[in-house]
Scaffold this motif. Structure first.
Motif, short mmCIF file in Angstrom:
data_model
loop_
_atom_site.label_atom_id
_atom_site.label_comp_id
_atom_site.label_asym_id
_atom_site.label_seq_id
_atom_site.Cartn_x
_atom_site.Cartn_y
_atom_site.Cartn_z
N TRP A 1 0.86 -1.18 0.00
CA TRP A 1 0.00 0.00 0.00
C TRP A 1 0.90 1.23 0.00
O TRP A 1 2.09 1.16 0.29
N CYS A 2 0.30 2.37 -0.34
CA CYS A 2 1.06 3.62 -0.33
C CYS A 2 0.22 4.68 0.37
O CYS A 2 -0.98 4.49 0.61
N VAL A 3 0.85 5.78 0.69
CA VAL A 3 0.16 6.87 1.38
C VAL A 3 0.34 8.17 0.61
O VAL A 3 1.32 8.34 -0.13
N LEU A 4 -0.58 9.07 0.80
CA LEU A 4 -0.52 10.36 0.13
C LEU A 4 -0.02 11.46 1.06
O LEU A 4 -0.19 12.64 0.76
N SER A 5 0.58 11.09 2.15
CA SER A 5 1.25 12.09 2.98
C SER A 5 2.63 12.33 2.41
O SER A 5 3.17 11.52 1.67
N ALA A 6 3.21 13.45 2.76
CA ALA A 6 4.49 13.84 2.16
C ALA A 6 5.68 13.18 2.85
O ALA A 6 6.75 13.76 2.92
N ALA A 7 5.50 11.96 3.35
CA ALA A 7 6.57 11.26 4.07
C ALA A 7 7.42 10.45 3.11
O ALA A 7 7.58 9.24 3.28
N TYR A 8 7.91 11.07 2.06
CA TYR A 8 8.77 10.42 1.09
C TYR A 8 10.18 10.98 1.22
O TYR A 8 10.37 12.15 1.54
N ASP A 9 11.16 10.14 0.96
CA ASP A 9 12.55 10.53 1.19
C ASP A 9 13.20 11.25 0.02
O ASP A 9 14.15 12.00 0.22
#
Length: 127
Positions: free
Chosen positions: A107-115
């Motif tokens: 699954w993935c999320v649409l919060s900006a918690a990407y590196d």
């Protein structure tokens, strides 16, 4: 070293279409170890999640404001992700970013918690 290089964007009239591209390096989509996503930020507003793909498998998620109009895709042969934007409206105006983060979840999320982030590209919808 993970890098994301964006292309596309520009000025379009309401109801028009644009396609954004994001070339990935430092990892391969076929490794299924990185989630990827698209985000946007309008002036004076917080960054908003537009679409994402899970690291493992082919699950995707879209923001409610773009569902049915935008389509995200991945090209495993060129390690490029795309955002096809249709029926664009003035409220879609903003800087669009692609992003990636190590993830082996389905699954993935649409919060900006990407590196890792692309450099951003301007999309302006105006008549």
């Amino acid at each position: 070293q993970v890098q994301l290089v964006q292309s596309g964007g520009g000025l379009v009239q309401p109801g028009g279409s644009l396609r954004l591209s994001c070339a990935l390096s430092g990892f391969s989509l076929s490794s299924y170890t990185y989630a990827t996503g698209w985000f946007r930020q309008a002036p004076g507003k917080e960054r908003e999640g537009v679409a994402c793909f899970s690291g493992r498998g082919d699950n995707s998620l879209y923001g409610s404001s773009v569902k049915g109009r935008f389509n995200a895709s991945r090209d495993f042969t060129t390690d490029t992700i795309y955002l096809q934007m249709n029926n664009l409206q003035p409220e879609d105006t903003g800087v669009y970013f692609c992003a990636a983060t190590y993830s082996r979840y389905r699954w993935c999320v649409l919060s900006a918690a990407y590196d890792h982030w692309g450099q951003g590209t301007q999309v302006t919808v105006s008549s």
